[in-house]
Motif scaffolding. Structure first.
Motif, PDB file in Angstrom:
ATOM      1  N   GLY A 136      -1.258  55.015 -29.167  1.00 29.32           N
ATOM      2  CA  GLY A 136      -2.408  54.069 -29.468  1.00 29.32           C
ATOM      3  C   GLY A 136      -2.315  53.390 -30.748  1.00 29.32           C
ATOM      4  O   GLY A 136      -2.675  52.407 -30.904  1.00 29.32           O
ATOM      5  N   PRO A 137      -2.041  54.017 -31.997  1.00 27.16           N
ATOM      6  CA  PRO A 137      -2.181  53.500 -33.358  1.00 27.16           C
ATOM      7  C   PRO A 137      -1.276  52.284 -33.485  1.00 27.16           C
ATOM      8  O   PRO A 137      -1.394  51.690 -34.583  1.00 27.16           O
ATOM      9  CB  PRO A 137      -1.898  54.650 -34.094  1.00 27.16           C
ATOM     10  CG  PRO A 137      -2.292  55.729 -33.468  1.00 27.16           C
ATOM     11  CD  PRO A 137      -2.196  55.592 -32.017  1.00 27.16           C
ATOM     12  N   THR A 138      -0.300  52.019 -32.655  1.00 25.45           N
ATOM     13  CA  THR A 138       0.589  50.894 -32.612  1.00 25.45           C
ATOM     14  C   THR A 138      -0.365  49.655 -32.658  1.00 25.45           C
ATOM     15  O   THR A 138       0.090  48.795 -33.217  1.00 25.45           O
ATOM     16  CB  THR A 138       1.550  50.802 -31.418  1.00 25.45           C
ATOM     17  OG1 THR A 138       2.406  49.850 -31.755  1.00 25.45           O
ATOM     18  CG2 THR A 138       0.920  50.624 -30.217  1.00 25.45           C
ATOM     19  N   VAL A 139      -1.498  49.741 -32.182  1.00 33.31           N
ATOM     20  CA  VAL A 139      -2.450  48.579 -32.123  1.00 33.31           C
ATOM     21  C   VAL A 139      -2.956  47.988 -33.419  1.00 33.31           C
ATOM     22  O   VAL A 139      -3.214  46.920 -33.816  1.00 33.31           O
ATOM     23  CB  VAL A 139      -3.537  48.671 -31.230  1.00 33.31           C
ATOM     24  CG1 VAL A 139      -3.191  49.072 -29.852  1.00 33.31           C
ATOM     25  CG2 VAL A 139      -4.514  49.916 -32.090  1.00 33.31           C
ATOM     26  N   PHE A 140      -2.915  48.898 -34.606  1.00 34.23           N
ATOM     27  CA  PHE A 140      -3.109  48.884 -35.820  1.00 34.23           C
ATOM     28  C   PHE A 140      -1.960  48.223 -36.829  1.00 34.23           C
ATOM     29  O   PHE A 140      -2.078  47.507 -37.874  1.00 34.23           O
ATOM     30  CB  PHE A 140      -3.649  49.990 -36.515  1.00 34.23           C
ATOM     31  CG  PHE A 140      -4.715  50.630 -35.839  1.00 34.23           C
ATOM     32  CD1 PHE A 140      -5.698  49.837 -35.360  1.00 34.23           C
ATOM     33  CD2 PHE A 140      -4.775  52.002 -35.684  1.00 34.23           C
ATOM     34  CE1 PHE A 140      -6.925  50.347 -34.704  1.00 34.23           C
ATOM     35  CE2 PHE A 140      -5.843  52.429 -35.131  1.00 34.23           C
ATOM     36  CZ  PHE A 140      -6.949  51.885 -34.652  1.00 34.23           C
ATOM     37  N   LEU A 141      -0.658  48.138 -36.238  1.00 35.25           N
ATOM     38  CA  LEU A 141       0.342  47.896 -37.182  1.00 35.25           C
ATOM     39  C   LEU A 141       0.299  46.340 -37.442  1.00 35.25           C
ATOM     40  O   LEU A 141       0.699  45.939 -38.548  1.00 35.25           O
ATOM     41  CB  LEU A 141       1.811  48.036 -36.416  1.00 35.25           C
ATOM     42  CG  LEU A 141       2.101  49.608 -36.144  1.00 35.25           C
ATOM     43  CD1 LEU A 141       3.394  49.756 -35.242  1.00 35.25           C
ATOM     44  CD2 LEU A 141       2.409  50.104 -37.538  1.00 35.25           C
ATOM     45  N   ARG A 142      -0.172  45.531 -36.661  1.00 32.00           N
ATOM     46  CA  ARG A 142      -0.076  44.048 -37.060  1.00 32.00           C
ATOM     47  C   ARG A 142      -1.465  43.419 -37.382  1.00 32.00           C
ATOM     48  O   ARG A 142      -1.662  42.287 -37.860  1.00 32.00           O
ATOM     49  CB  ARG A 142       0.485  43.263 -35.824  1.00 32.00           C
ATOM     50  CG  ARG A 142       1.795  43.625 -35.583  1.00 32.00           C
ATOM     51  CD  ARG A 142       2.422  42.915 -34.189  1.00 32.00           C
ATOM     52  NE  ARG A 142       2.434  41.735 -34.153  1.00 32.00           N
ATOM     53  CZ  ARG A 142       1.737  40.576 -33.505  1.00 32.00           C
ATOM     54  NH1 ARG A 142       0.867  41.251 -32.747  1.00 32.00           N
ATOM     55  NH2 ARG A 142       1.743  39.279 -33.811  1.00 32.00           N
ATOM     56  N   ALA A 143      -2.508  44.515 -37.512  1.00 31.93           N
ATOM     57  CA  ALA A 143      -3.830  43.907 -37.847  1.00 31.93           C
ATOM     58  C   ALA A 143      -3.940  43.732 -39.286  1.00 31.93           C
ATOM     59  O   ALA A 143      -3.346  44.242 -40.197  1.00 31.93           O
ATOM     60  CB  ALA A 143      -4.720  45.027 -37.389  1.00 31.93           C
ATOM     61  N   THR A 144      -5.053  42.965 -39.541  1.00 31.53           N
ATOM     62  CA  THR A 144      -5.183  42.598 -41.109  1.00 31.53           C
ATOM     63  C   THR A 144      -6.675  42.842 -41.405  1.00 31.53           C
ATOM     64  O   THR A 144      -7.564  42.613 -40.599  1.00 31.53           O
ATOM     65  CB  THR A 144      -4.692  41.149 -41.518  1.00 31.53           C
ATOM     66  OG1 THR A 144      -5.299  40.475 -40.628  1.00 31.53           O
ATOM     67  CG2 THR A 144      -3.323  41.059 -41.501  1.00 31.53           C
ATOM     68  N   THR A 145      -6.989  42.840 -42.781  1.00 33.17           N
ATOM     69  CA  THR A 145      -8.062  43.096 -43.426  1.00 33.17           C
ATOM     70  C   THR A 145      -8.828  41.465 -43.213  1.00 33.17           C
ATOM     71  O   THR A 145      -8.093  40.627 -43.259  1.00 33.17           O
ATOM     72  CB  THR A 145      -8.213  43.631 -44.620  1.00 33.17           C
ATOM     73  OG1 THR A 145      -7.375  43.078 -45.410  1.00 33.17           O
ATOM     74  CG2 THR A 145      -7.640  45.012 -44.523  1.00 33.17           C
ATOM     75  N   LYS A 146     -10.143  41.369 -43.868  1.00 30.64           N
ATOM     76  CA  LYS A 146     -10.453  40.266 -43.945  1.00 30.64           C
ATOM     77  C   LYS A 146      -9.849  39.428 -45.104  1.00 30.64           C
ATOM     78  O   LYS A 146      -9.738  38.059 -45.237  1.00 30.64           O
ATOM     79  CB  LYS A 146     -12.066  40.351 -44.596  1.00 30.64           C
ATOM     80  CG  LYS A 146     -13.027  40.879 -43.368  1.00 30.64           C
ATOM     81  CD  LYS A 146     -14.409  40.877 -44.062  1.00 30.64           C
ATOM     82  CE  LYS A 146     -14.746  41.996 -44.516  1.00 30.64           C
ATOM     83  NZ  LYS A 146     -16.411  42.370 -44.679  1.00 30.64           N
ATOM     84  N   SER A 147      -9.216  40.031 -46.015  1.00 26.19           N
ATOM     85  CA  SER A 147      -8.643  39.311 -46.988  1.00 26.19           C
ATOM     86  C   SER A 147      -7.077  39.164 -46.764  1.00 26.19           C
ATOM     87  O   SER A 147      -6.196  38.446 -47.396  1.00 26.19           O
ATOM     88  CB  SER A 147      -8.433  40.315 -48.240  1.00 26.19           C
ATOM     89  OG  SER A 147      -7.891  41.335 -48.180  1.00 26.19           O
ATOM     90  N   GLY A 148      -6.700  39.751 -45.586  1.00 21.10           N
ATOM     91  CA  GLY A 148      -5.160  39.109 -44.975  1.00 21.10           C
ATOM     92  C   GLY A 148      -4.219  40.451 -45.143  1.00 21.10           C
ATOM     93  O   GLY A 148      -3.148  40.021 -45.169  1.00 21.10           O
ATOM     94  N   GLU A 149      -4.655  41.598 -45.925  1.00 19.74           N
ATOM     95  CA  GLU A 149      -3.698  42.481 -46.231  1.00 19.74           C
ATOM     96  C   GLU A 149      -3.456  43.280 -44.919  1.00 19.74           C
ATOM     97  O   GLU A 149      -4.390  43.272 -44.065  1.00 19.74           O
ATOM     98  CB  GLU A 149      -4.309  43.318 -47.344  1.00 19.74           C
ATOM     99  CG  GLU A 149      -4.597  43.047 -48.588  1.00 19.74           C
ATOM    100  CD  GLU A 149      -3.076  42.587 -49.260  1.00 19.74           C
ATOM    101  OE1 GLU A 149      -2.310  43.376 -49.130  1.00 19.74           O
ATOM    102  OE2 GLU A 149      -2.874  41.449 -49.704  1.00 19.74           O
ATOM    103  N   PRO A 150      -2.525  44.071 -44.466  1.00 19.51           N
ATOM    104  CA  PRO A 150      -2.200  44.903 -43.644  1.00 19.51           C
ATOM    105  C   PRO A 150      -3.427  45.737 -43.369  1.00 19.51           C
ATOM    106  O   PRO A 150      -3.972  46.454 -44.426  1.00 19.51           O
ATOM    107  CB  PRO A 150      -1.117  45.398 -43.748  1.00 19.51           C
ATOM    108  CG  PRO A 150      -0.513  44.882 -44.632  1.00 19.51           C
ATOM    109  CD  PRO A 150      -1.095  43.928 -45.599  1.00 19.51           C
TER     110      PRO A 150
END
Length: 234
Positions: A136-150
């Motif tokens: 399931g944590p694969t879903v976080f690999l391409r996600a970013t924060t508000k500032s655009g960082e991973p």
């Protein structure tokens, strides 16, 4: 009023280019559900909506697990009538946490799903717990924060290990290895249990202050459920 948790299942029922059934993994939904369902209100969604495919190998593998067999026999309506993931984009404010069930399916659909990414980023930006178990944590690999960082930058995480993938004899049909991809993210520290298949649950914080909960493998499902309750103050 009980907190509301959005539970996300894969819609992927086959490993592409291989005649190998896949889907979500039975104990990784059964065990968290057992922990969560009396204290939270759970809504089940998937990319396509409707029936989310249950990996048949997980039914066979966990036929000796009472919680899994009870769940299989009594709760099928949960995964046979899932809501469509896209319907929740305007409704993030109604929910208190999001949880992704594992299985190999998410490696092929949810990993790339723009709706899923938008949901994760909205939950995390609002400081709400984001959680997943096994693959399931694969879903976080391409996600970013508000500032655009991973999203995973400067966090500690776990997920299905390379050794476990080898022992499951599925390394050759995976598009990538979760452990390897996590280690590529700047400042992301991947950790795992001392022994393959042993329970490992990690709670960390994203740059935006959201609680990030990851579990390594099927044995970690209940622990992730408990960590979600703790993050919700229950």
């Amino acid at each position: 009023m009980a907190p509301k948790v959005l539970v996300v299942l894969t819609s992927q029922d086959q490993i592409p280019n291989h005649n190998h059934a896949t889907g979500w993994f039975l104990p990784e939904f059964a065990h968290p559900w057992e922990v969560l369902h009396e204290k939270t209100e759970l809504t089940i969604a998937s990319p396509k909506g409707g029936e989310a495919p249950l990996d048949p190998s997980s039914v066979e593998m966990f036929k000796g697990d009472p919680a899994s067999t009870k769940f299989l026999n009594e709760q099928s309506s949960l995964w046979k009538n899932t809501e469509k993931l896209a319907d929740f984009l305007p409704r993030v404010s109604e929910y208190d946490a999001i949880f992704y069930v594992g299985g190999h399916g998410p490696m092929f659909d949810l990993h790339y799903d723009e709706t899923s990414l938008a949901l994760i980023q909205a939950f995390a930006a609002a400081g709400k717990p984001v959680s997943a178990v096994c693959h399931g944590p694969t879903v976080f690999l391409r996600a970013t924060t508000k500032s655009g960082e991973p999203l995973l930058a400067n966090t500690t995480v776990t997920g299905f290990s390379n050794v476990e993938e080898d022992q499951a004899q599925l390394t050759q049909v995976m598009p990538y290895l979760l452990e390897d991809e996590m280690k590529k993210i700047s400042g992301c520290q991947y950790v795992k249990a001392e022994q393959p298949w042993a329970e490992k649950v990690v709670v960390s914080k994203t740059a935006d202050g959201a609680t990030l909960i990851t579990g390594q493998n099927p044995a970690s499902g209940a622990g992730v459920g408990k960590a979600i309750l703790a993050a919700l103050g229950l």
